[in-house]
Design a protein around this motif. Structure first.
Motif, mmCIF file in Angstrom:
data_model
loop_
_atom_site.group_PDB
_atom_site.id
_atom_site.type_symbol
_atom_site.label_atom_id
_atom_site.label_comp_id
_atom_site.label_asym_id
_atom_site.label_seq_id
_atom_site.Cartn_x
_atom_site.Cartn_y
_atom_site.Cartn_z
ATOM 1 N N LEU A 10 1.716 -2.377 20.126
ATOM 2 C CA LEU A 10 1.540 -3.084 18.859
ATOM 3 C C LEU A 10 2.702 -2.802 17.917
ATOM 4 N N MET A 11 3.107 -1.534 17.839
ATOM 5 C CA MET A 11 4.215 -1.172 16.965
ATOM 6 C C MET A 11 5.518 -1.838 17.417
ATOM 7 N N ASN A 12 5.745 -1.865 18.726
ATOM 8 C CA ASN A 12 6.942 -2.533 19.240
ATOM 9 C C ASN A 12 6.913 -4.024 18.948
ATOM 10 N N GLU A 13 5.756 -4.629 19.119
ATOM 11 C CA GLU A 13 5.615 -6.057 18.837
ATOM 12 C C GLU A 13 5.786 -6.332 17.347
ATOM 13 N N ALA A 14 5.247 -5.439 16.517
ATOM 14 C CA ALA A 14 5.389 -5.589 15.062
ATOM 15 C C ALA A 14 6.853 -5.488 14.654
ATOM 16 N N TRP A 15 7.573 -4.518 15.236
ATOM 17 C CA TRP A 15 9.003 -4.379 14.933
ATOM 18 C C TRP A 15 9.774 -5.615 15.383
ATOM 19 N N GLY A 16 9.324 -6.238 16.481
ATOM 20 C CA GLY A 16 9.959 -7.456 16.956
ATOM 21 C C GLY A 16 9.819 -8.622 15.993
ATOM 22 N N LYS A 17 8.846 -8.525 15.088
ATOM 23 C CA LYS A 17 8.640 -9.582 14.080
ATOM 24 C C LYS A 17 9.405 -9.299 12.789
ATOM 25 N N PHE A 18 10.155 -8.184 12.756
ATOM 26 C CA PHE A 18 10.783 -7.754 11.505
ATOM 27 C C PHE A 18 11.744 -8.803 10.947
ATOM 28 N N GLU A 19 12.556 -9.401 11.811
ATOM 29 C CA GLU A 19 13.527 -10.392 11.341
ATOM 30 C C GLU A 19 12.842 -11.574 10.676
ATOM 31 N N GLU A 20 11.657 -11.933 11.156
ATOM 32 C CA GLU A 20 10.930 -13.080 10.610
ATOM 33 C C GLU A 20 10.176 -12.734 9.337
ATOM 34 N N THR A 21 9.947 -11.441 9.107
ATOM 35 C CA THR A 21 9.118 -11.042 7.964
ATOM 36 C C THR A 21 9.857 -10.201 6.931
ATOM 37 N N LYS A 22 11.138 -9.899 7.170
ATOM 38 C CA LYS A 22 11.845 -8.963 6.289
ATOM 39 C C LYS A 22 11.976 -9.475 4.858
ATOM 40 N N TRP A 23 11.810 -10.771 4.660
ATOM 41 C CA TRP A 23 11.857 -11.312 3.294
ATOM 42 C C TRP A 23 10.669 -10.826 2.454
ATOM 43 N N LEU A 24 9.675 -10.211 3.117
ATOM 44 C CA LEU A 24 8.505 -9.679 2.409
ATOM 45 C C LEU A 24 8.719 -8.251 1.918
ATOM 46 N N LEU A 25 9.852 -7.631 2.252
ATOM 47 C CA LEU A 25 10.099 -6.231 1.886
ATOM 48 C C LEU A 25 9.960 -5.935 0.386
ATOM 49 N N PRO A 26 10.318 -6.855 -0.523
ATOM 50 C CA PRO A 26 10.160 -6.537 -1.952
ATOM 51 C C PRO A 26 8.715 -6.308 -2.389
ATOM 52 N N VAL A 27 7.742 -6.831 -1.631
ATOM 53 C CA VAL A 27 6.340 -6.735 -2.067
ATOM 54 C C VAL A 27 5.873 -5.283 -2.157
ATOM 55 N N PRO A 28 6.001 -4.459 -1.106
ATOM 56 C CA PRO A 28 5.576 -3.059 -1.262
ATOM 57 C C PRO A 28 6.395 -2.284 -2.283
ATOM 58 N N VAL A 29 7.660 -2.668 -2.480
ATOM 59 C CA VAL A 29 8.476 -2.012 -3.507
ATOM 60 C C VAL A 29 7.924 -2.316 -4.896
ATOM 61 N N ILE A 30 7.604 -3.580 -5.136
ATOM 62 C CA ILE A 30 7.051 -3.988 -6.432
ATOM 63 C C ILE A 30 5.727 -3.271 -6.701
ATOM 64 N N LEU A 91 -5.099 -7.092 -10.331
ATOM 65 C CA LEU A 91 -4.899 -8.540 -10.355
ATOM 66 C C LEU A 91 -3.636 -8.957 -9.607
ATOM 67 N N LEU A 92 -2.506 -8.361 -9.999
ATOM 68 C CA LEU A 92 -1.246 -8.714 -9.357
ATOM 69 C C LEU A 92 -1.239 -8.248 -7.902
ATOM 70 N N GLY A 93 -1.786 -7.056 -7.667
ATOM 71 C CA GLY A 93 -1.838 -6.537 -6.302
ATOM 72 C C GLY A 93 -2.646 -7.433 -5.381
ATOM 73 N N SER A 94 -3.772 -7.935 -5.855
ATOM 74 C CA SER A 94 -4.602 -8.817 -5.026
ATOM 75 C C SER A 94 -3.849 -10.097 -4.667
ATOM 76 N N TYR A 95 -3.126 -10.639 -5.631
ATOM 77 C CA TYR A 95 -2.361 -11.870 -5.381
ATOM 78 C C TYR A 95 -1.234 -11.618 -4.384
ATOM 79 N N LEU A 96 -0.486 -10.544 -4.598
ATOM 80 C CA LEU A 96 0.639 -10.240 -3.711
ATOM 81 C C LEU A 96 0.156 -9.848 -2.314
ATOM 82 N N GLU A 97 -0.923 -9.091 -2.242
ATOM 83 C CA GLU A 97 -1.445 -8.698 -0.933
ATOM 84 C C GLU A 97 -1.934 -9.898 -0.144
#
Length: 267
Positions: A10-30, A91-97
């Motif tokens: 699962l972790m390997n498969e998840a890492w394989g999706k990183f290029e497609e999902t990396k635009w989401l990285l700002p969400v956990p930072v915010i 409120l903001l967390g629920s929307y972003l999540e």
């Protein structure tokens, strides 16, 4: 749930999706920065600190999911300002999540989708989940402030609660369930144990491995440590969230396939 895939796969498969999902990285930072009480607390820490956290799956792990803070830096007071920030975070967390998990689901399913559409569609369900989560936290924290000796009872109780409900936001997004139905299904899976329990334990173990060095860096290096922690925790967060979406999605597909076979055999 059935033993469909191993955690490492699962972790390997998840890492394989990183290029497609990396635009989401700002969400956990915010979301990490919105919890300003912990940001201020860690910047004001004095003296060396060592700690570890044992996180369970959550929709959007933040830096504070992995960093263990001293009690005086955890920002657990209940001033009007803190309560306002908590309300904003919910409120903001629920929307972003909702947008975050929904967008990961779209990447896993390889279907088109919009962050805003996902956030708008599932916001109310995620809001109910977070309101329940924070209500239980307050119910447990308030007595602890008056009776610290109750910690030995409150901590395992809260851990069991988190275990029982960790599937809720993923079931909402992956299976398109309403909050109540997702809560009932998550509790049912928790009672059965099996793969649901196995995934939680493996997630907790890898979370603890991440927590120990991240805590050392963030709590002992001031502002540079905070920046490093934010940059490191975001990819960890995205990979773990993607792995959890994959876990529920592939398990659900497997269960649906078994159901279809059973129905065909009956006919």
């Amino acid at each position: 749930m059935n033993n469909v895939v191993e955690f490492t796969e699962l972790m390997n498969e998840a890492w394989g999706k990183f290029e497609e999902t990396k635009w989401l990285l700002p969400v956990p930072v915010i979301l990490s920065l919105i919890d300003y009480g912990k940001v201020i607390g860690v910047l004001n820490l004095e003296g060396p600190h060592v700690g570890i956290r044992f996180p369970l799956p959550e929709p959007t792990p933040t830096l504070w999911s992995f960093v263990s803070l001293p009690a005086n830096a955890a920002g657990s007071s209940f001033s009007p300002q803190t309560l306002f920030v908590m309300a904003l975070f919910i409120l903001l967390g629920s929307y972003l999540e909702a947008g975050y998990v929904g967008s990961i689901r779209d990447a896993v399913k390889m279907t088109g989708g919009s962050f805003l559409d996902n956030a708008g569609r599932d916001f109310f369900e995620f809001l109910q989940f977070n309101l329940m989560l924070y209500a239980v936290m307050v119910i447990l924290i308030v007595p602890l402030m008056a009776m610290p000796f109750m910690f030995l009872l409150a901590f395992p109780a809260f851990l069991i609660f988190l275990y029982a409900i960790y599937g809720v936001p993923f079931l909402i997004s992956v299976q398109r369930l309403e909050f109540r139905d997702a809560l009932a299904e998550s509790i049912h899976l928790a009672k059965r144990g099996g793969e649901y329990l196995d995934y939680a334990l493996k997630y907790l173990a890898i979370g603890a491995l991440i927590s120990l060095p991240l805590t050392l860096v963030v709590t002992n290096m001031g502002l540079p440590g905070l920046v490093i922690g934010l940059l490191l925790s975001a990819p960890f967060s995205l990979t773990l969230s993607t792995a959890t979406v994959l876990f529920f999605y592939e398990s659900w597909e497997h269960d649906m396939g078994v159901t279809e076979i059973d129905i065909s055999g009956f006919q």
